[in-house]
Design an enzyme around this catalytic site. Structure first.
Site, mmCIF file in Angstrom:
data_model
loop_
_atom_site.group_PDB
_atom_site.id
_atom_site.type_symbol
_atom_site.label_atom_id
_atom_site.label_comp_id
_atom_site.label_asym_id
_atom_site.label_seq_id
_atom_site.Cartn_x
_atom_site.Cartn_y
_atom_site.Cartn_z
ATOM 1 N N GLU A 37 1.104 -1.327 0.291
ATOM 2 C CA GLU A 37 0.067 -0.142 0.046
ATOM 3 C C GLU A 37 1.303 0.976 -0.009
ATOM 4 O OE1 GLU A 37 -2.646 -0.279 -0.877
ATOM 5 O OE2 GLU A 37 -2.941 -2.521 -0.375
ATOM 6 N N HIS A 67 1.695 2.172 -3.367
ATOM 7 C CA HIS A 67 0.153 3.624 -4.085
ATOM 8 C C HIS A 67 0.826 4.652 -3.903
ATOM 9 C CE1 HIS A 67 -1.742 0.291 -5.632
ATOM 10 N NE2 HIS A 67 -1.820 -0.261 -5.203
HETATM 11 ZN ZN LIG Z 1 -2.792 -2.663 -4.566
#
Ligand SMILES: [Zn+2]
Length: 685
Positions: free
Chosen positions: A473, A476
Site C-alpha cells: 500500500e 501506491h
Molecule cells: Zn494495490
C-alpha cells in the site's frame, strides 16, 4: 437558473483548506457538511461547464480542456472527504447520504459526459490536436478526455443517451446495494463461539480480540469476524476442525442467501453492463473495459491467463498431495477448511518456518518507520516527520509530513492501520488532495489497513502478510507522493488499472530485502534481530503455497472475465451454477481451492473499480517481477535506482503511455519469465 444550492459560508468545505497541504479540517467537518457540499459542488460544476460552453471563442485547449480540469473544485473537495469516510468510518447516516447522493452523482456525470455541446467542443479540440502546438502531456490530455467521453456514450443519439443514463443510474444503485449487502452479510456471518476452549490454536491476543468483538456487539462469549477474501487467517491456526468448517462455510456462503443475498444483484449488474457495452458498440463489457487498458484486448488477457492455468493446477495438486499426507496422520481426510491449517504445518516441518511465531519480530511502528519509511528514504531520499498537530478523520489516523532529501516539501502521508466497525475490509491507498502544477496542489495520501489492535499496553504485531501489505500500500502512496504532473487528471495513480498495481507490487520487494529487514525486524520484547536462519528459511519457503495462491487468484480472475463476457442474450440462470460452470469451463474448478472471491462477495468487480479488470494484478506483476530483476541487476537499494524509477515512472503518473514509462526504466518491453519463475511456474534459470 436555480441558485438554490449555494453553499453556506460556514461550511468548512466551502473554501480551500488553510491547513498545510490543504489537509481537510476534519475536526470541523460533519456528514451534513459533506452532503451539502456534494449537492452544491455538482451545481457549481454544472455552472462552470455552462460558462465554458457560453465562451464565444473557437474551442481550444485552454478554454475547453483546461477549463474542464479546473472545474468541480468544490465537488472534488467534498468527494475526497466523503469517499474516504465512506471506506474508513461509515455510519448509518453516512450510508443514508450515500444512497441519496449515488444516483445524483451518476446523473451529474452523465449530464456532463453526454452533453452534445460539450462533446462538440472536445471533438473540435481533438481534431485539431496535431496542429495546435500542444506539448506531449497536453496532447495526451486531449486524447484522454476524448476517450472518456466516447466511452461514456457521447456519440450516441438522443434515445441511446437516455437509455445509457438509465443504465448508469441503475448500475450505480446496484453497486451500492452489493457493497452494503456484503458489509451487513459479513457482519452477520461472524462466527459465535461460546467456550474459549474451542479457540484452541489462537494466541492470547486473538482470543482477547474475539472477546472484544463479541462485547462490542453486546454478545456473550467470542466472535470470529470475517475478512474479505475466502481465506480467513484464523483457519491457519484453529485446531478444532469443526470450528474451521464453520468459519470456512460462513466465509464462502456470505451474501448468498437470506436478507442480504447478492446473487440476484450480481446477475443484474452483469446483465446491465452487457447491455451498456452493446449500446456503446462493444461486444461485451470486458471489451469495453479493455479499450482503456495497457492489455488492450480480451485475447491478450486470455493468452496470459490460460498460459498459467495448467502449471498452476499441477502445482496446487502437488501441494494438496503433501497436505493429504500430513492430514492423514491426524486421521483427517483433507477438506477445503483444512488447507491453511495443514499448509502451515507443512511449512513449519519442511521449511522450519512458523509464520505465526514471526509476528513477534514485526511490530507495526518499527515496520513502518524503520522498514517502509527507511527504504523510501534510501531509494528516493524521502524524509518523514510526524505531525501530531494535524488531526485525521479518526483518532487512529496519524499524519506525517514528507520532504525530499534537500528538504523541499513533498506532501502528507496519513496512516489508518486498525480494523474497526464501519471500515471496509482489505487494505488500500487513496488521496485527499491530488498533486497538480495547474492547481498548485501537493499530494495528501492515505493508507488503510485492517490490523487487529493489540490489547492496551501491548505493541501491535503484524503477520508477514500484513508486513507485505503495508509495503504494497505504501507503494501506491509513493506513486501519489512522487507525482509531478501539470494536470490533475494524470496525478500519481491515475493510470490504467492494469498498471496501477505495478509500482505497489514493486515496493513489496523491499520487505524482505536484507538491509531493510535487518533494520525493522526486531523482537518486540527483547529487541533481538530476526535470526539469519529464519530469514533464509522464509526465502526457502517462498514457493510453498504458490500453487494455491496462483490457482485461487486465477479462478477469481477467470470468474470475473466470465461474468463480463456475457452478451445481453446470454442465459445466466442461477448465479451459483453459472459460477460453477465458468470455473469448470476454464479448467480451474477445485473442491479444495475455491476462488479467492466468490460471486456474492466479489466486491472488487461488483462494487469496486475492477470489473473485467481483476486480471490486472497479475498483468502488473509481469512488469513488477521484471522490474525487481532490473533493481537487482543494478545493485538494489540505491538512490540512483530509486531516482530513475521515480523520475521516469512514478512522477509521470498517467501523463505518458504507461508501457513507454516502463521501457524508459527497463530499456525494453517486459519479459514474463521472471514472474513465472517467482510463482514456481517455470524453471529457475
Ligand atoms: Zn494495490
Amino acid at each position: 437558473m436555480s441558485t438554490a444550492e449555494a453553499l453556506p459560508a460556514d461550511n468548512p468545505l466551502a473554501t480551500t483548506s488553510e491547513l498545510p497541504f490543504r489537509l481537510p479540517p476534519f475536526a470541523e467537518i460533519t456528514l451534513e457538511h459533506c452532503r451539502e457540499a456534494l449537492l452544491a459542488g455538482m451545481a457549481d460544476q454544472r455552472r462552470e461547464v455552462d460558462a465554458l460552453l457560453a465562451c464565444a471563442e473557437e474551442p481550444a485547449f485552454e478554454n475547453t480542456i483546461v477549463a474542464l480540469e479546473r472545474s468541480g473544485a468544490l465537488l472534488d473537495r467534498a468527494w475526497s472527504v466523503f469517499g474516504n469516510l465512506s471506506s474508513s468510518v461509515a455510519t448509518p447516516r453516512l450510508r443514508e447520504i450515500e444512497r441519496e447522493i449515488a444516483p445524483l452523482a451518476a446523473a451529474h456525470d452523465d449530464a456532463l459526459r453526454l452533453d452534445p455541446a460539450l462533446f462538440a467542443r472536445i471533438d473540435a479540440v481533438h481534431a485539431a490536436r496535431e496542429t495546435a502546438g500542444l506539448d506531449a502531456e497536453q496532447a495526451r490530455l486531449v486524447e484522454r478526455y476524448h476517450l472518456d467521453f466516447v466511452l461514456a456514450g457521447a456519440r450516441l443519439d438522443g434515445a441511446g443517451r437516455a437509455r445509457l443514463g438509465e443504465l448508469n443510474q441503475q448500475l450505480s444503485e446496484l453497486s451500492t446495494t452489493f457493497g452494503q449487502n456484503l458489509q451487513l452479510a459479513t457482519e452477520a456471518a461472524a462466527v459465535r463461539v461460546a467456550d474459549a476452549a474451542e479457540l484452541d490454536g489462537l494466541d492470547e491476543e486473538e482470543v482477547a480480540a474475539a472477546a472484544r468483538a463479541a462485547t462490542d456487539r453486546g454478545l456473550e462469549g467470542y466472535l470470529l469476524t470475517l475478512v474479505l477474501p475466502t481465506g480467513q487467517p484464523v483457519l491457519a491456526k484453529l485446531r478444532g476442525r469443526e470450528l474451521r468448517r464453520r468459519v470456512f462455510e460462513a466465509s464462502v456462503g456470505r451474501a448468498s442467501a437470506g436478507e442480504h443475498d447478492n446473487r440476484p444483484v450480481a446477475e443484474r449488474i452483469a446483465r446491465l453492463r452487457a447491455e451498456r457495452a452493446r449500446l456503446l458498440g462493444f461486444a461485451t463489457h470486458a471489451d469495453l473495459v479493455l479499450a482503456d487498458s495497457t492489455a488492450r484486448t480480451t485475447a491478450a488477457v486470455d493468452a496470459m491467463l490460460h498460459a498459467m492455468v495448467p502449471a498452476s493446477v499441477a502445482n496446487a495438486e502437488a501441494e494438496a498431495e503433501a497436505l493429504r499426507e500430513v492430514a492423514a496422520r491426524d486421521g483427517v481426510e483433507l477438506a477445503a477448511w483444512d488447507w491453511a491449517f495443514y499448509s502451515e504445518r507443512v511449512r513449519a516441518e519442511r521449511y522450519a518456518v512458523d509464520t505465526t511465531a514471526l509476528r513477534s519480530w514485526f511490530e507495526l511502528d518499527r515496520v513502518l518507520v524503520d522498514g517502509v519509511f527507511r527504504a523510501a528514504g534510501l531509494l528516493y531520499g524521502f524524509r518523514f516527520t510526524p505531525r501530531p498537530d494535524l488531526a485525521g478523520y479518526h483518532p487512529d489516523v496519524r499524519v506525517w509530513e514528507v520532504a525530499d532529501a534537500d528538504g523541499a516539501e513533498v506532501g502528507l502521508y496519513l496512516g489508518d492501520f486498525f480494523a474497526r466497525e464501519g471500515k471496509r475490509g482489505g487494505a488500500w491507498m487513496s488521496s485527499f488532495v491530488r498533486q497538480s502544477r495547474l492547481l498548485g496542489t501537493r499530494p495528501v495520501v492515505v493508507n488503510n489497513l485492517n490490523v487487529t489492535r493489540a490489547p492496551a499496553g501491548r505493541p501491535t504485531l503484524l503477520t508477514l502478510d500484513e508486513v507485505t501489505t503495508l509495503f504494497h500500500e505504501f507503494g501506491h502512496a509513493l506513486h501519489g507522493l512522487s507525482s509531478a504532473v501539470t494536470y490533475p487528471r494524470f496525478a500519481g495513480t491515475a493510470v490504467p488499472r492494469d498498471f496501477v498495481e505495478f509500482p505497489s507490487q514493486v515496493n513489496e520487494m523491499w520487505a524482505l530485502w536484507p538491509e531493510v529487514l535487518a533494520h525493522y525486524a526486531r523482537h518486540a520484547d527483547t529487541g533481538e534481530p530476526l535470526p539469519a536462519s529464519v530469514v533464509q528459511a522464509i526465502d526457502a519457503a517462498r514457493l510453498w503455497g504458490e500453487g494455491f495462491g496462483t490457482l485461487e487468484y486465477l479462478a477469481a480472475t477467470l470468474l470475473d472475465q466470465a461474468w463480463h463476457r456475457l452478451t445481453p442474450e446470454t442465459e445466466v440462470g442461477d448465479p451459483v451454477e453459472f459460477e460453477r460452470a465458468a470455473l469448470a469451463g476454464a479448467g480451474v474448478a477445485s473442491e479444495l481451492v475455491p476462488p479467492r472471491y466468490r460471486t456474492t462477495y466479489f466486491q472488487h468487480v461488483f462494487a469496486g473499480g475492477y470489473s473485467a479488470g481483476y486480471y490486472s494484478y497479475i498483468w502488473s506483476e509481469v512488469l513488477d517481477a521484471d522490474t525487481v530483476e532490473w533493481f537487482k541487476e543494478n545493485g538494489g537499494l540505491r538512490r540512483e535506482n530509486g531516482d530513475a524509477f521515480r523520475e521516469r515512472l512514478l512522477a509521470v503518473g498517467g501523463s505518458v503511455d504507461p508501457l513507454e514509462a516502463f521501457r524508459a526504466v527497463r530499456g525494453r518491453d517486459a519479459d514474463p519469465v521472471p514472474l513465472l519463475r517467482r510463482r514456481g511456474l517455470a524453471p529457475v534459470g
